[in-house]
Design a protein around this motif. Structure first.
Motif, PDB file in Angstrom:
ATOM      1  N   THR A   1      -3.047  -0.226   6.207  1.00 30.12           N
ATOM      2  CA  THR A   1      -2.101  -1.020   5.414  1.00 30.12           C
ATOM      3  C   THR A   1      -2.585  -2.436   5.122  1.00 30.12           C
TER       4      THR A   1
ATOM      5  N   GLU B   1      -1.599   0.288   1.610  1.00 29.30           N
ATOM      6  CA  GLU B   1      -1.111  -1.090   1.572  1.00 29.30           C
ATOM      7  C   GLU B   1       0.286  -1.163   0.960  1.00 29.30           C
TER       8      GLU B   1
ATOM      9  N   LYS C   1       3.809   0.448   3.410  1.00 26.22           N
ATOM     10  CA  LYS C   1       4.057   0.069   4.798  1.00 26.22           C
ATOM     11  C   LYS C   1       5.427   0.523   5.286  1.00 26.22           C
TER      12      LYS C   1
END
Length: 280
Positions: free
Chosen positions: A124, A131, A134
């Motif tokens: 993440t 990313e 999350k």
């Protein structure tokens, strides 16, 4: 979307090298049976809850040296590892209507949770695979199968963040306990490194695994400290620079053996503390 990202990986069954298996959980059960390997019992229970669950096992992941946190922890040995040295045991992904959940799962070892959390940070971080997702991810080890099943049962009943906070508190109620556990794990790896590596004719893979584990532990203690907003306010009155400086000190304190020493280990060769300091 999580589903689109993961389904693109090609496993060894199709002559790919992204992962060992990528497909429906039900097929994974049959796959392990055909290879005379045992499937953790809780996966069968999850399959009953989510018949269309998919799993990506043994996904290979690279280390991005351009990420700020990776630069700050300063562990140069990790950047000497070629290819994709990090391996995520299980990525279990679920879909319900237009909603998705991803479970990052590690093994049943004493320190498996530490690696699960660090892999989450890798996935993440900026430019990381997930990313943008999350808030759709739950991270845990598999020591308690019943707990994994409960989390899967609640996957679409609760927000992933709430489930994660509950799990985090159950395993390590505070940062200090997590940091101490990471230090203990790193020391254990260091103490046994030469005994594991020395007898091997080809040391490459074991050295890569060893350095990768130290990298994950260093990243864990740094990032976990930085994301703790309570610590930022109570200890540093909102001064991020002070928090960052302390986080880096905790990361630097994680012990390791220099990459070059691991390669040269033979006979009674011992780690060089001076070289460790130079590399950190």
């Amino acid at each position: 979307m999580i589903y689109e990202i993961l389904t693109a990986f090609v496993d060894t069954r199709k002559n790919g090298n992204d992962c060992v298996f990528n497909g429906y959980l039900e097929d994974y059960l049959h796959y392990l049976e055909s290879h005379e390997e045992n499937l953790p019992a809780f996966f069968q229970q999850i399959l009953e809850l989510h018949p269309n669950a998919r799993i990506c096992a043994g996904l290979n992941l690279g280390i991005n040296k351009d990420v700020v946190s990776n630069q700050i922890i300063g562990y140069k040995d990790a950047f000497k590892l070629e290819g994709k040295p990090l391996i995520c045991p299980y990525l279990l992904y679920l879909q319900q209507n237009d909603d998705e959940r991803l479970f990052i799962l590690t093994g049943q070892g004493k320190s498996s949770y530490l690696y699960a959390k660090s892999l989450y940070f890798c996935f993440t971080e900026p430019t990381g695979l997930f990313e943008a997702f999350k808030n759709n991810i739950v991270t845990m080890d598999t020591r308690n199968g019943d707990r994994v099943v409960l989390a899967a049962r609640e996957a679409f009943e609760k927000r992933a963040g709430i489930i994660q906070k509950e799990i985090d508190h159950e395993v390590y109620p505070n940062y200090e306990e997590l940091k101490d556990a990471a230090m203990e794990e790193a020391n254990a790896i260091k103490e046994t490194a030469f005994d594991r590596i020395r007898p091997l004719e080809d040391k490459t893979e074991e050295i890569k695994r060893t350095v990768a584990r130290w990298f994950l532990l260093k990243k864990l203690v740094y990032v976990q400290y930085m994301v703790n907003k309570a610590i930022l306010q109570t200890r540093y009155e909102g001064d991020v620079k002070k928090q960052r400086a302390q986080a880096r000190e905790y990361s630097k304190a994680i012990p390791f053996v220099a990459f070059s020493e691991l390669w040269r280990c033979s006979g009674e060769n011992l780690p060089s503390e001076k070289k460790e300091e130079e590399l950190d």
